[in-house]
Each structure stands twice: as structure tokens, then as C-alpha cells.
Design an enzyme around this catalytic site. Sequence first.
Site, PDB file in Angstrom:
ATOM      1  N   GLU A 287       1.052  -1.169   0.063  1.00 30.33           N
ATOM      2  CA  GLU A 287       0.066   0.039   0.016  1.00 30.33           C
ATOM      3  C   GLU A 287       1.000   1.177   0.064  1.00 30.33           C
ATOM      4  O   GLU A 287       1.791   1.395   0.964  1.00 30.33           O
ATOM      5  CB  GLU A 287      -1.038   0.058   1.180  1.00 30.33           C
ATOM      6  CG  GLU A 287      -1.708  -1.279   1.310  1.00 30.33           C
ATOM      7  CD  GLU A 287      -2.516  -1.624   2.328  1.00 30.33           C
ATOM      8  OE1 GLU A 287      -3.252  -0.781   2.586  1.00 30.33           O
ATOM      9  OE2 GLU A 287      -2.528  -2.810   2.970  1.00 30.33           O
ATOM     10  N   CYS A 321      -1.868   9.342   3.796  1.00 27.98           N
ATOM     11  CA  CYS A 321      -1.926   8.802   2.514  1.00 27.98           C
ATOM     12  C   CYS A 321      -3.136   9.537   1.677  1.00 27.98           C
ATOM     13  O   CYS A 321      -3.154   9.726   0.535  1.00 27.98           O
ATOM     14  CB  CYS A 321      -1.633   7.387   2.505  1.00 27.98           C
ATOM     15  SG  CYS A 321      -2.685   6.596   3.241  1.00 27.98           S
TER      16      CYS A 321
HETATM   17  P1  NAD Z   1       8.734   4.822   3.797  1.00 26.54           P
HETATM   18  O1  NAD Z   1       8.463   4.190   2.521  1.00 26.54           O
HETATM   19  O2  NAD Z   1      10.000   5.552   4.010  1.00 26.54           O
HETATM   20  O3  NAD Z   1       9.178   3.675   5.014  1.00 26.54           O
HETATM   21  C1  NAD Z   1       8.138   2.723   5.044  1.00 26.54           C
HETATM   22  C2  NAD Z   1       8.522   1.452   5.982  1.00 26.54           C
HETATM   23  O4  NAD Z   1       9.567   0.790   4.951  1.00 26.54           O
HETATM   24  C3  NAD Z   1       9.310   1.860   7.214  1.00 26.54           C
HETATM   25  O5  NAD Z   1       9.182   0.902   8.275  1.00 26.54           O
HETATM   26  C4  NAD Z   1      10.848   1.802   6.732  1.00 26.54           C
HETATM   27  O6  NAD Z   1      11.779   1.529   7.662  1.00 26.54           O
HETATM   28  C5  NAD Z   1      10.719   0.681   5.694  1.00 26.54           C
HETATM   29  N1  NAD Z   1      11.808   0.621   4.679  1.00 26.54           N
HETATM   30  C6  NAD Z   1      12.652   1.473   4.093  1.00 26.54           C
HETATM   31  N2  NAD Z   1      13.507   1.206   3.219  1.00 26.54           N
HETATM   32  C7  NAD Z   1      13.495  -0.248   3.344  1.00 26.54           C
HETATM   33  C8  NAD Z   1      13.960  -1.447   2.653  1.00 26.54           C
HETATM   34  N3  NAD Z   1      14.958  -1.042   1.846  1.00 26.54           N
HETATM   35  N4  NAD Z   1      13.467  -2.528   2.749  1.00 26.54           N
HETATM   36  C9  NAD Z   1      12.523  -2.785   3.705  1.00 26.54           C
HETATM   37  N5  NAD Z   1      11.779  -1.831   4.232  1.00 26.54           N
HETATM   38  C10 NAD Z   1      12.418  -0.512   4.223  1.00 26.54           C
HETATM   39  O7  NAD Z   1       7.360   5.458   4.120  1.00 26.54           O
HETATM   40  P2  NAD Z   1       7.102   6.226   5.492  1.00 26.54           P
HETATM   41  O8  NAD Z   1       7.631   7.621   5.348  1.00 26.54           O
HETATM   42  O9  NAD Z   1       7.045   5.679   6.637  1.00 26.54           O
HETATM   43  O10 NAD Z   1       5.387   6.491   5.238  1.00 26.54           O
HETATM   44  C11 NAD Z   1       4.812   7.450   4.489  1.00 26.54           C
HETATM   45  C12 NAD Z   1       4.222   6.873   2.821  1.00 26.54           C
HETATM   46  O11 NAD Z   1       3.435   5.931   3.249  1.00 26.54           O
HETATM   47  C13 NAD Z   1       3.650   7.879   2.162  1.00 26.54           C
HETATM   48  O12 NAD Z   1       4.380   7.745   0.929  1.00 26.54           O
HETATM   49  C14 NAD Z   1       2.225   7.537   2.446  1.00 26.54           C
HETATM   50  O13 NAD Z   1       1.396   7.921   1.313  1.00 26.54           O
HETATM   51  C15 NAD Z   1       2.437   5.822   2.374  1.00 26.54           C
HETATM   52  N6  NAD Z   1       1.131   5.463   3.013  1.00 26.54           N
HETATM   53  C16 NAD Z   1       0.321   4.590   2.167  1.00 26.54           C
HETATM   54  C17 NAD Z   1      -0.855   4.053   2.978  1.00 26.54           C
HETATM   55  C18 NAD Z   1      -1.823   3.334   2.040  1.00 26.54           C
HETATM   56  O14 NAD Z   1      -2.943   2.806   2.624  1.00 26.54           O
HETATM   57  N7  NAD Z   1      -1.769   3.416   0.897  1.00 26.54           N
HETATM   58  C19 NAD Z   1      -1.131   4.459   4.174  1.00 26.54           C
HETATM   59  C20 NAD Z   1      -0.257   5.225   5.005  1.00 26.54           C
HETATM   60  C21 NAD Z   1       0.909   5.553   4.399  1.00 26.54           C
END
Ligand code: NAD
Length: 518
Positions: A287, A321
Amino acid sequence: MKLPKFINEAYTDFSKPANRRKQQDAIAKLEAELGKEYPNIIGGRKVTSKEKFNSINPSKSAQVVGVFQKGTKDDAQNALDAALEAFETWKNVTPEKRAQLLVNASKIMKKRRFELNAVEVFEVGKSWMEADADVAEAIDFCEFYAREMLRYADAKTAVQLPGEHDELTYLPLGVGVVIPPWNFPFAILVGMSTAAVVTGNTIVLKPSSDSPLNGYKFMEIMEAAGMPPGVINFVAGPGAAVGDTLVMHPKTRFVAFTGSKEVGIHINEEAAKVRPGQRWLKRVIAEMGGKDSIIVDRETDLAVAAKAVTVSAFGFQGQKCSACSRVIVDEKVYDEFVPMLVRMADDLTVGPAKTQENYMGPVINQRSLDNIRRYIDIAQKEGGRLAAGRVEVSHAGYFVRPTIIADVAPTATIAQEEIFGPVLAVIKANDFDHALEIANNTEFGLTGGVFTRNPKKLEQAKKEFFTGNLYLNRKCTGAMVGAHPFGGFNMSGTDSKAGGQDYLLLFLQAKSIATKIK
Ligand code: NAD
């Protein structure tokens, strides 16, 4: 086992002095305990690492909320081994018992509601109301998925052939990796994790480094609810070292991820590669981001629309999001609507999240603050007009005033890229058809909204507005479990629907059994 009909958890009424007092007490208690160290939890054992990292309070960046273990590749490997071992017994635990675990967890969350709210206030800067709604959603996920598991356990084939007994049974997938974001630090983490374990899988949970205390609290609750060791293993640490190791591991059967488009794409690509010893194709539930629009038509109550846009754009500092980051306004009402919107934004209070009166708290971290400023600069260089948000807030945290950029071109950078902060682009449309065309012109497709009194236009939006969650004549945030299954199209993810009746299927595989009886 029969559970009463699902109903959404009510929000706390903070207009009641008793509730305000309880919340203030919980905030004061947590503040007195800030800075404690928390271990990782692998196979039920508390594990520490040599290197640590701090979770900090974005309202007051010098304040350490908790000290966490910087998990290593070895920790990730050990956690997967523990999950693999636990899977051998957990997969045979009855669906009823697994559902009961979630109901137990929900009861504990209800009891600890004010404490859990306080954790969000300190760790991610949610206002009281936003924190409370997030915890309510986590409770809803537990209750909803418990009932859903019972429904799937009772599945029947559509046809019974004569002379046969035909059965359909849903099996878990295996060991999964759960990677949540920080922005719904409890609800999304709880939702993805409980969906995975109620269906009989075991997992490694890697919380976001911006909100690990929320994850740790969930672990405490699950243990108190009766979860056996190894069913959920908690490994905080860097996305690259811990996350990649978990995603690439040949024994990982699925990844449930919520976060940015960039990380989602990376995970999807890495998970798609079949590695030595791997006996399946990994399932990825991703997501991802959004660039969500609300259309304001000429035939609508502008004050009502402006209020809904304000709440959708600036609630939790625009860091949802689902947040409205583009408002597309019919040219006939543009000049009346924009000043209305600006007045509402200028009236919003911004400051430390622990103070109930502040509608908006800080953005999550310095990187985010820098990024938001950069986008505001780009927007103006590309011809946008800064209509609100001139004043910088000087506190000890990462504060940004609600910012409105008017006269933005539909293809401008801030009309296309996810900023994830309180920055709203206002775009002018010639008419409703043009507004819909603009609304569909990004690579995302998460939420969208339309304000119009015209039923024909509403019907047209239902057909043509390509978003996973469409909201008509209301705000575009605040999806409710059960009522608004949540998840987007295109680059917003893999089309999954959290809080919907299809969601648990993503964590299951169906086995058909036919027995000859005559
Ligand atoms: P992010 O992608 O920076 O991080 C998300 C998670 O991924 C964190 O736990 C992070 O530590 C982990 N991560 C980072 N690099 C990784 C890798 N190489 N391998 C595995 N895991 C890794 O996102 P964020 O800043 O935590 O959240 C904000 C984003 O989430 C926004 O883009 C928002 O739109 C999205 N979001 C989407 C939904 C949805 O339902 N579509 C809901 C909430 C947030």
C-alpha cells in the site's frame, strides 16, 4: 465461537472534562518515563544490539521518546528462524483461538487507550483527536479481522457434486514480513500484523524507525493477550539492513508493506527475484503513496466544501496517504473559493501536539521539513502563488504552517509528486469534465473527493474518477474499517483493501478437498 456483530469503536469525547483529565494524566505519566531503552523481541526473548537509535519527539526534537536497538542482518535472520519454528505450531491452532487472541488484544487496547494515544502524541506528533482515532482504528482491525477469520473458517464450496463431499479450506501462507509506516503508527502496524497472524501465519515485524515505541506497545499487548513466543518477532532497525534481509530471504513467503512508492517498488522488485532454496513466488501486499484530489464544482455549497478540504488537507499536518493535496476548483467559483480556504487555513492553530488546543502538530522529522520547504520553493518557481503559510512557526520542533499554493498548473511538480506535508495545491478547471481529467492525471489513485449538488456529475465521478476510495460531498480522509475498505489503484499499491472483506484472503491460500462418498 460466535462474536457479536462488528461495530466501529467510538472516539473519545474530549469535550468531557473527565476524558480530558485522563488524557492529560496519561501524557504526563508517559513524559516522565521518556528515554527508556526497549529491546527487540525474537522468539519471545528480549534481545539487545550493540548499536542503538533514538525515537524522538517531533514537537520537541531534543526530547528522546525511547532508545531502540539497531537490529542487524543477524537479528533479521534469527527472527525469521524463530517465526519459521513458531509457524509449525501456530498454523495448527484453531481459527477460533487465533480470533480470540485478537479480541483479547482489543480489550487491552481499550483499557490502555489514553496511554496509547499519548505514545502517538509524543512519538509522531498526532493531535489528541488524531491519535485517538488511530487507536480506535487499531481496535477495529482486531475486532473486524477476528470476525473475518471465523467467516473464512466456515467457507463452503459453491457446488456440492453428487457422490462427493466437497470442501474448501483456507490455509496460512507461512512466514511473512510486515513493514508499516510511521504515519498511522499503531493502526496500520496493528492491522497488517493482526491480519497476518489471525490467518495462521507468523511474522517478523519491522517498525518504522520514526515510531518504534508504537510497535513495542503492540508487542506488550499481544503478549498480555496470550500470543505464543515467535508468532510475532519485533526487529527495529534500518530499512536497508533489516528490511532488505527480510524481504530477500528465501524462506519469506509474503511481505505486507505500507509506505512510500519508492520503497514499495524496491520491495516488489526484490521480492520478485527467486533466490536459491526458495520454493514459492513471494506474495507482496503493498500500500503506497497518493496525490489525492478534491473537486469543487460550481454547483456546491462553497463553505461546506472549503471546510472539508481544510480538514482533509491539514489534519495530521497533511501526513495521511489519503490527505487532499490538490483541490481542483471550477473557474466559475475559483475566486470566491480560494480566499475562503485561505481564511480557514490561516485560522488553524499549530504547535506542540501534547497541547490539546493545537489542531496541527509538527511534521515527522528534519528530512520531511526540508523536503516540504523545497517543494514550496519549487511550486513558486513554477508559477504557483503562495496564498497561505507565509509565517514560519518557531518552536523546538518541526512545525510548518498550513500552506496553500494557488494557481498551480495541473502538471506542475507539486501537482504530481507526493509531498507528505501540509501543502495544498489549488488548480483551476474549466468545467467538471476538465476537473475529472485533471484529477486522473497522476500516477496515483488512492483517494478522491467531489463536491457538487448535481446528481449527474456525482454519477459521472463514480464512473470516471479512478481512485480506490472515492468520497462524495464529504472529506476524503478518515476511512472507517468495514464501511470504507481502504487502498488505492495504480502506483498507490497492489489494489488491496485494508479493513474490507477481501483483505484476509491476501494472507491465505485455499485448498479444495473432494472426497468420494458413494
Ligand atoms: P517509507 O517508504 O519511507 O517507509 C515505510 C517502511 O519501510 C518503514 O518501516 C521503513 O523503515 C521501511 N523501509 C525503508 N527502506 C526499506 C527497505 N529497503 N526494505 C524494507 N523496508 C524498508 O514510508 P513512510 O515515510 O514511513 O510513510 C509514508 C508513506 O506511506 C507515504 O508515501 C504514504 O502515502 C504512504 N502510506 C500509504 C498508505 C496506504 O494505505 N496506501 C497508508 C499510510 C501511508
